[in-house]
Design a protein around this motif. Sequence first.
Motif: not given
Length: 354
Positions: A56-58, A65-66, A71-72, A98-100
């Motif tokens: 997921e968007a990390t 963060r959304i 996740l971070g 991984i999506q940054l």
Amino acid sequence: MSKLFTPLQLRSVQCRNRITVSPMCQYSSVDGFATDWHLVHLGSRAVGGAGLIITEATAVSPEARISPFDLGIWKDEHLEKLQQITAFMTAQGAVPGIQLAHAGRKASTNVPWKGRGKVAIEEGGWEVVAPSAIAFADNYPMPVALDASGIQKIINDFQAAAERALQAGFKVIEIHSAHGYLLHEFLSPLSNKRSDVYGGSFENRTRLLLEIIAAIRTVWPDELPLLVRLSATDWAEGGWNIDESVQLARLLQQHGVDLLDVSSGGLVNYQKITAGPGYQLPFASRIKKETGMLTGTVGMITTAVQAETILVNGDADMVIIAREMLRQPYFPLQAAHELKENTDWPVQYERAKW
């Protein structure tokens, strides 16, 4: 061999097939930490036969963060659990990606099952940033326009996140520049009203993305691939469009990007989309055919025959699947059965293969 189960080579990394698990936010982290939920969620898709699995968007920083539950990868303490997850995915034959991401003006918001809208600072939210002080919607936070030092911090955060991604065992990085998040906000004239070198012209609006790519490439090994997720159109008058996406794709090729993950929309709450199976495919197809760049396509891909047809027709090089992977974590194994492919199954599951 079917096209869907032909391996895809991205620099030194070989994906065993053309099926990718799309980044899908789970909103199941505290302080950015991955949990057993992420291990099982991502690990089951690896067992299920996907070639590439993208997290997921990390978030590259806490404020990126959304929601407070994203996740971070902004601190070293995040790495231990991520290393466990990438090791498991790799052992099952999947490539861990991984999506940054940075959420920009869509940050500090509630998780979907609580109705979205802003999370106030006194309730655990934070100040959000954007190219310009324009809120996404009335119930979203009003962002602060980034100054030069703020922009440099974001570049540094992406670079540091890429270094950690390597330590965590990821083999593919995808930069999130779609769906109305920060880098997409810089691209679109609907959200970017700046008058400095990051606003106005196409060259200026694409500058931050290219600077982040350059910064990541200084720490990300040459033999490992770099992807970008792009919203090919804003689906709104005066916004980012497919012509600009084709132009940007040519620049991305020159800057070391290996594949473009082509999505659309998400920038404004008044977008007008006519959705249906394959509705985003023409964007990936046009970019691929006009630039020669490898593309992945997304959106309502639900069957093996549909996925195979996309690839056989030369409209994309990869199918990137989200919702169907939630419904069927083992979609690739089922697709292989339908296409009569003798693909490898986990030995523990082989009794169900035929």
